[in-house]
Design a protein around this motif. Sequence first.
Motif, short mmCIF file in Angstrom:
data_model
loop_
_atom_site.label_atom_id
_atom_site.label_comp_id
_atom_site.label_asym_id
_atom_site.label_seq_id
_atom_site.Cartn_x
_atom_site.Cartn_y
_atom_site.Cartn_z
N SER A 2 0.83 -1.19 0.00
CA SER A 2 0.00 0.00 0.00
C SER A 2 0.86 1.25 0.00
CB SER A 2 -0.89 0.01 1.25
OG SER A 2 -1.74 -1.09 1.25
N PRO A 3 0.30 2.37 -0.49
CA PRO A 3 1.05 3.61 -0.43
C PRO A 3 1.35 3.97 1.03
CG PRO A 3 -1.02 3.90 -1.62
CD PRO A 3 -1.00 2.52 -1.07
N HIS A 4 2.46 4.62 1.26
CA HIS A 4 2.79 4.99 2.63
C HIS A 4 3.15 6.46 2.71
CE1 HIS A 4 6.87 4.13 1.13
NE2 HIS A 4 7.23 5.08 1.96
N ASP A 5 2.98 6.99 3.88
CA ASP A 5 3.36 8.36 4.19
C ASP A 5 4.43 8.33 5.25
OD1 ASP A 5 1.47 9.54 2.51
OD2 ASP A 5 -0.02 9.76 4.10
N GLU A 6 5.18 9.39 5.31
CA GLU A 6 6.06 9.64 6.44
C GLU A 6 5.57 10.93 7.07
OE1 GLU A 6 10.17 9.63 5.31
OE2 GLU A 6 10.20 7.46 5.17
N THR A 7 5.21 10.84 8.34
CA THR A 7 4.65 11.98 9.05
C THR A 7 5.55 12.34 10.22
OG1 THR A 7 2.40 11.32 8.44
CG2 THR A 7 2.63 12.83 10.32
N HIS A 22 7.49 4.48 25.43
CA HIS A 22 6.03 4.66 25.51
C HIS A 22 5.47 5.21 24.19
CE1 HIS A 22 5.66 3.99 29.89
NE2 HIS A 22 6.91 4.40 29.87
N VAL A 23 6.14 6.19 23.62
CA VAL A 23 5.70 6.77 22.35
C VAL A 23 5.83 5.72 21.24
CG1 VAL A 23 6.34 8.47 20.57
CG2 VAL A 23 6.17 9.16 22.98
N ASN A 24 6.94 5.03 21.20
CA ASN A 24 7.17 3.99 20.21
C ASN A 24 6.09 2.92 20.29
OD1 ASN A 24 8.44 2.54 18.23
ND2 ASN A 24 10.31 2.19 19.37
N ASP A 25 5.82 2.43 21.50
CA ASP A 25 4.83 1.38 21.68
C ASP A 25 3.43 1.84 21.28
OD1 ASP A 25 6.83 -0.28 22.61
OD2 ASP A 25 6.23 -0.14 24.72
N ALA A 26 3.07 3.07 21.65
CA ALA A 26 1.74 3.60 21.34
C ALA A 26 1.51 3.64 19.83
CB ALA A 26 1.56 4.99 21.95
N VAL A 36 8.86 3.62 13.32
CA VAL A 36 8.76 4.77 14.22
C VAL A 36 10.18 5.16 14.64
CG1 VAL A 36 7.89 5.59 16.45
CG2 VAL A 36 6.52 3.99 15.10
N ASN A 37 10.50 6.43 14.52
CA ASN A 37 11.77 6.98 15.00
C ASN A 37 11.46 8.14 15.94
OD1 ASN A 37 13.80 5.44 13.50
ND2 ASN A 37 12.81 6.35 11.72
N VAL A 38 11.87 8.02 17.19
CA VAL A 38 11.60 9.05 18.20
C VAL A 38 12.87 9.81 18.49
CG1 VAL A 38 10.77 9.49 20.55
CG2 VAL A 38 9.83 7.56 19.24
N TRP A 39 12.79 11.14 18.46
CA TRP A 39 13.89 12.01 18.83
C TRP A 39 13.50 12.75 20.10
CZ3 TRP A 39 12.51 12.10 13.50
CH2 TRP A 39 13.42 11.41 12.68
N PHE A 40 13.92 12.21 21.24
CA PHE A 40 13.60 12.77 22.55
C PHE A 40 14.08 14.21 22.66
CE2 PHE A 40 15.04 13.60 26.91
CZ PHE A 40 13.82 13.50 27.58
N ASP A 41 15.32 14.46 22.26
CA ASP A 41 15.90 15.79 22.42
C ASP A 41 15.22 16.85 21.57
OD1 ASP A 41 16.96 14.39 20.23
OD2 ASP A 41 18.80 15.58 20.22
N ARG A 42 14.62 16.46 20.48
CA ARG A 42 13.89 17.39 19.60
C ARG A 42 12.40 17.41 19.88
NH1 ARG A 42 16.32 15.49 13.92
NH2 ARG A 42 14.11 15.66 13.39
N LYS A 48 6.47 6.18 9.71
CA LYS A 48 6.20 5.66 8.37
C LYS A 48 4.97 4.78 8.52
CE LYS A 48 8.27 3.04 4.61
NZ LYS A 48 9.46 2.29 4.17
N HIS A 49 3.93 5.10 7.75
CA HIS A 49 2.66 4.40 7.94
C HIS A 49 1.90 4.27 6.63
CE1 HIS A 49 0.39 8.31 7.96
NE2 HIS A 49 1.58 8.74 8.33
N ASP A 50 1.03 3.29 6.59
CA ASP A 50 0.14 3.06 5.47
C ASP A 50 -0.87 4.20 5.45
OD1 ASP A 50 -2.32 2.23 4.13
OD2 ASP A 50 -1.37 0.26 3.97
N ALA A 51 -0.90 4.94 4.36
CA ALA A 51 -1.75 6.13 4.27
C ALA A 51 -3.24 5.81 4.39
CB ALA A 51 -1.49 6.86 2.97
#
Length: 74
Positions: A2-7, A22-26, A36-42, A48-51
């Motif tokens: 399927s098409p995907h988006d990066e948000t 917690h954010v990653n798991d949610a 999922v890539n989490v940047w705590f400092d930012r 990346k998800h199925d649109a």
Amino acid sequence: MSPHDETLLKVDGMTCRSCIRHVNDALRDLDGVQDVNVWFDRGQVLVKHDAATAKVSALIDALRDAGYDSAPAA
């Protein structure tokens, strides 16, 4: 595939390194989320998800349910 988006989302409320998990798991619990890539400092997360399956509003709702405010990053 399927098409995907990066948000890119701004995430408020991450106060310690365990918030990364917690954010990653949610987000990974949602159907259609591929990565999922989490940047705590930012205070940001790139999802990346199925649109068609995991809409941006669902990502924000999942984070809110986990205790974090979020919105699309500018």
